[in-house]
Design an enzyme around this catalytic site. Structure first.
Site, mmCIF file in Angstrom:
data_model
loop_
_atom_site.group_PDB
_atom_site.id
_atom_site.type_symbol
_atom_site.label_atom_id
_atom_site.label_comp_id
_atom_site.label_asym_id
_atom_site.label_seq_id
_atom_site.Cartn_x
_atom_site.Cartn_y
_atom_site.Cartn_z
ATOM 1 N N CYS A 170 2.746 -6.189 10.026
ATOM 2 C CA CYS A 170 2.469 -5.259 8.916
ATOM 3 C C CYS A 170 3.833 -4.811 8.436
ATOM 4 O O CYS A 170 4.716 -4.514 9.254
ATOM 5 C CB CYS A 170 1.655 -4.066 9.424
ATOM 6 S SG CYS A 170 1.622 -2.655 8.291
ATOM 7 N N SER A 202 0.831 -1.209 0.000
ATOM 8 C CA SER A 202 0.000 0.000 0.000
ATOM 9 C C SER A 202 0.862 1.254 0.000
ATOM 10 O O SER A 202 0.353 2.340 -0.287
ATOM 11 C CB SER A 202 -0.896 -0.001 1.241
ATOM 12 O OG SER A 202 -0.082 0.053 2.403
ATOM 13 N N CYS A 222 2.815 -7.073 1.548
ATOM 14 C CA CYS A 222 1.787 -6.449 2.386
ATOM 15 C C CYS A 222 0.949 -7.567 3.009
ATOM 16 O O CYS A 222 0.386 -8.393 2.283
ATOM 17 C CB CYS A 222 0.917 -5.556 1.497
ATOM 18 S SG CYS A 222 -0.513 -4.863 2.345
HETATM 19 N N1 DGL Z 1 1.951 -2.644 4.868
HETATM 20 C C1 DGL Z 1 0.684 -3.240 4.894
HETATM 21 C C2 DGL Z 1 0.636 -4.553 5.633
HETATM 22 O O1 DGL Z 1 1.619 -5.249 5.687
HETATM 23 C C3 DGL Z 1 -0.559 -2.412 5.005
HETATM 24 C C4 DGL Z 1 -0.533 -1.112 5.701
HETATM 25 C C5 DGL Z 1 -1.797 -0.346 5.388
HETATM 26 O O2 DGL Z 1 -1.887 0.149 4.272
HETATM 27 O O3 DGL Z 1 -2.679 -0.288 6.251
HETATM 28 O O4 DGL Z 1 -0.366 -4.936 6.161
#
Ligand code: DGL
Length: 272
Positions: free
Chosen positions: A195, A16, A81
């Site tokens: 995340c 994202s 992600c």
């Molecule tokens: N970096 C993402 C993940 O690993 C998502 C972060 C987001 O856009 O809320 O979940």
């Protein structure tokens, strides 16, 4: 990365926003001669507090672009992600059965191997924690440790904006809500950063939980898995190159890539 200079197609990586750079860092270390194309979907971030349909649609749009754009034409895709992996990996694999697709999930199994107290904290987005995929992972491991799962609304966004005050405030709030951290019986001694943005907040999170608590992410296992899934490795002995794209403000990705990966390449704006 001009066509003539490329021994083989690049590996696509998307998130994202800037969080997936934590995965790209491990990928470049594991696969130093491969070329990568990174897409930060910053124009549509954060994913973690959106509904699943929105995240699936974005994942499909980005994947199609990476496959169809003649200058890109990726050979494999890494969904860097956790939220997008949970929402969309099974659908992307159905859509593209010939494309090796590697996803990221919270590092619960590595955390079990590290934990002495068997109390493990999990910080992740609401989307990841609510997903069927995560619930199934958790259910399969529930007899091996106690997991304290904390949705962290706003934290990825604060990291995206490099807002140190907000990262500290949210970090304090969320780690505080999880209970006692430490190394004694009954303490949470291992914290899963579920995340891909959160490893970039490690410096702020570590003092909040204490130096004895291990922070765990999945960058290196994902990079090893990617190596295993590639049909063949590049025969080129030159260092691999990276192309960086953002659907939002290119300056954010540019700054993060330089700071975290030492990557000075220009970021192009992508309108998809
Ligand atoms: N970096 C993402 C993940 O690993 C998502 C972060 C987001 O856009 O809320 O979940």
């Amino acid at each position: 990365m001009p066509e003539a200079a490329r021994a083989k197609p690049p590996i696509g990586v998307f998130d994202s926003g800037v969080g997936g750079l934590s995965i790209l860092k491990s990928l470049r270390a594991e696969l130093p001669h491969e070329d990568f194309v990174y897409v930060a979907d910053s124009g549509f971030a954060p994913y973690g507090e959106r509904d699943e349909g929105f995240v699936v649609a974005r994942a499909r749009t980005i994947t199609r672009h990476l496959l169809r754009e003649p200058q890109l034409a990726i050979q494999a895709l890494v969904i860097a992600c956790n939220t997008a992996t949970a929402a969309a990996i099974h659908l992307l694999r159905q859509d593209q059965p010939d494309l090796p697709i590697i996803g990221v999930e919270p590092a619960l199994k590595p955390a079990i191997a590290l934990s002495q107290t068997r109390r493990i904290g999990v910080m992740a987005t609401r989307g990841t924690l609510n997903s069927q995929k995560f619930k199934a992972l958790l259910a399969g491991l529930a007899d091996q440790a106690q997991f304290i799962c904390q949705p962290c609304d706003g934290l990825a966004d604060a990291i995206e904006r490099n807002d140190t005050a907000a990262i500290n405030e949210l970090g304090r709030q969320y780690t505080g809500a999880m209970g006692q951290f430490g190394t004694q019986a009954g303490d949470i001694d291992t914290l899963v950063l579920g995340c891909t943005h959160y490893p970039f907040a490690s410096e702020q999170l570590q003092p909040l939980v204490g130096s004895g608590v291990r922070l765990v992410d999945n960058g290196e296992p994902v990079a090893r898995q990617t190596r295993r899934m590639l049909a063949r490795l590049s025969s080129d002995s030159a260092p691999g190159q990276c192309l960086l794209f953002s659907t939002g403000d290119p300056a954010i990705l540019q700054t993060a890539a330089r700071h975290w990966l030492g990557l000075g390449v220009p970021v192009k704006r992508l309108r998809i």
